[in-house]
Design an enzyme around this catalytic site. Structure first.
Site, PDB file in Angstrom:
ATOM      1  CG  ASP A 170     -44.165   0.996   6.672  1.00  0.00           C
ATOM      2  OD1 ASP A 170     -42.882   1.269   6.492  1.00  0.00           O
ATOM      3  OD2 ASP A 170     -44.236  -0.238   5.927  1.00  0.00           O
ATOM      4  CG  HIS A 177     -37.737   1.658   6.391  1.00  0.00           C
ATOM      5  ND1 HIS A 177     -38.613   2.774   6.043  1.00  0.00           N
ATOM      6  CD2 HIS A 177     -38.695   0.707   6.632  1.00  0.00           C
ATOM      7  CE1 HIS A 177     -39.892   2.323   5.715  1.00  0.00           C
ATOM      8  NE2 HIS A 177     -39.838   1.316   6.161  1.00  0.00           N
ATOM      9  CG  HIS A 229     -38.187  -0.102  11.925  1.00  0.00           C
ATOM     10  ND1 HIS A 229     -37.685  -1.197  11.285  1.00  0.00           N
ATOM     11  CD2 HIS A 229     -39.244  -0.619  12.416  1.00  0.00           C
ATOM     12  CE1 HIS A 229     -38.311  -2.492  11.614  1.00  0.00           C
ATOM     13  NE2 HIS A 229     -39.349  -2.011  12.214  1.00  0.00           N
ATOM     14  CG  HIS A 241     -42.478  -2.448   9.757  1.00  0.00           C
ATOM     15  ND1 HIS A 241     -41.000  -2.385   9.937  1.00  0.00           N
ATOM     16  CD2 HIS A 241     -42.695  -1.272   8.904  1.00  0.00           C
ATOM     17  CE1 HIS A 241     -40.527  -1.991   8.623  1.00  0.00           C
ATOM     18  NE2 HIS A 241     -41.535  -1.150   8.217  1.00  0.00           N
TER      19      HIS A 241
END
Length: 366
Positions: A171, A254, A257, A271
């Site tokens: 992340d 992101h 993702h 995540h």
């Protein structure tokens, strides 16, 4: 547009700090609502209860249902109102934090975030990522304020599975590259303004810390050891990444993702593991130079972050499913790929994902 940086009111990190949670909570309320998983309650519930001994606080523990969805948020809001709780405490991982922050927002109460893992940069942010009950990305809920207190017990974090710390590194890996994309495109950050020098500096410090300390930290937590490298990676994953992404901005990693969440075979991933592959895809989209790609891919392979479709569990995924993910990622209304400093289409995202997989396979010698 103004330059803006935001942050939690207080960030505390150190060994054994969860035992001090009452000294922060009692300044904010008298009846804490503590959101925690069933396993988390077994592991650290006693520490929390002991901390409040000798105070006049009435603790209300509630077990998290597992997904930060509208239904779960609404369920918990109702309980907080029914019990008359006046401060919300989220203890555990990213989806618990995000849920706790949303519940505190809707009930107009202060919120304390107490991570037991360092798997995402969610603890420090004024943001809740809302999913469907089935785990598919639904929307971003932007909150008016960051948490009142973020309290990280590094002893507890170091004893969590190493994969969780590595996910946090995945992340955090996106932070600098997304902030730089937003800077280059003059995009509005999650803080609601242009990027400050401070935010970009934090984002770069986050990346540098990962490169310098990441492998050492992974090896240490595999032995339940809390070393200086582990402390630095906890701070990078939590504070540097949290402030860096929020006041720096989100872009390709992101969004990709979020696109991947529509592929059921990816639901077992954390995540940060999906974000890591999103970062590699973003760098391919940006045609990053070979030295940078080498550094990022080599780092991912050393710590165990995904660099190929096979690593994501989708080695034989169809073009149609990848295009669905690419289309979701490139949605101009619902996501952040528009913050890249060039036009992005679903076709470009699809091609970049395929090329990122090819690079990962090349480095693995496949």
């Amino acid at each position: 547009m103004a330059n803006i940086i935001i942050s939690p009111a207080k960030y505390v990190q150190g060994r054994g700090e969860l035992a001090n949670i009452a000294q922060y909570a009692t300044k904010l309320g008298k009846k804490p609502f503590i959101l925690i998983s069933a396993s988390g309650l077994k592991r650290v519930g006693g520490i929390i209860e002991k901390s409040f001994e000798g105070t006049d606080s009435e603790l209300v523990f509630e077990t998290f249902n597992g997904e930060c969805s509208r239904n779960e948020i609404n369920r918990l809001v109702a309980i907080v109102k029914e019990k008359g709780c006046d401060v919300v405490i989220g203890v555990g991982g990213g989806k618990i934090f995000d849920t706790a922050k949303a519940v505190a927002y809707y009930t107009e109460t202060p919120v304390i975030v107490a991570p037991t893992i360092a798997a995402t940069d969610a603890p420090c942010s004024a943001l809740t990522v809302v999913y469907t009950d089935d785990g598919e990305f639904e929307e971003y809920l932007w909150l008016p304020a960051n948490p009142n207190v973020v309290l990280v017990d590094s002893d507890i974090v170091a004893k969590a599975p190493a994969r969780l710390l590595v996910s946090g590194m995945g992340d955090a890996l996106a932070t600098y590259f997304e902030a730089k994309a937003c800077k280059d495109s003059n995009a509005t950050s999650c803080a609601g303004g242009n990027i400050t020098i401070a935010a970009l500096t934090l984002a770069k410090a986050c990346y540098d810390t990962l490169m310098e300390e990441g492998v050492k930290a992974k090896l240490a937590v595999e032995r339940d050891a809390c070393t200086e490298a582990v402390e630095k990676i906890i701070e990078a994953n939590t504070l540097l990444s949290g402030m860096g992404f929020e006041s720096g901005g989100l872009a390709g990693a992101h969004a990709i993702h979020n696109g991947l969440t529509c592929i059921e075979e990816c639901h077992h991933l954390y995540h940060g593991e999906k974000v890591a592959f999103g970062t590699l895809t973003q760098l391919v989209l940006e045609n990053a130079d070979e030295d940078l790609l080498d550094e990022v891919i080599s780092f991912c392979m050393e710590v165990g972050l995904p660099t190929t479709f096979a690593d994501l569990g989708i080695e034989n995924v169809s073009k149609e499913k990848l295009m669905e993910a690419a289309t979701k990622a490139a949605d101009p209304e619902g996501d952040t790929l528009g913050n890249e400093p060039f036009e992005v289409t679903p076709e470009k995202v699809y091609d970049a994902m395929v090329a990122a997989d090819a690079l990962g396979r090349y480095y693995k010698g496949l």
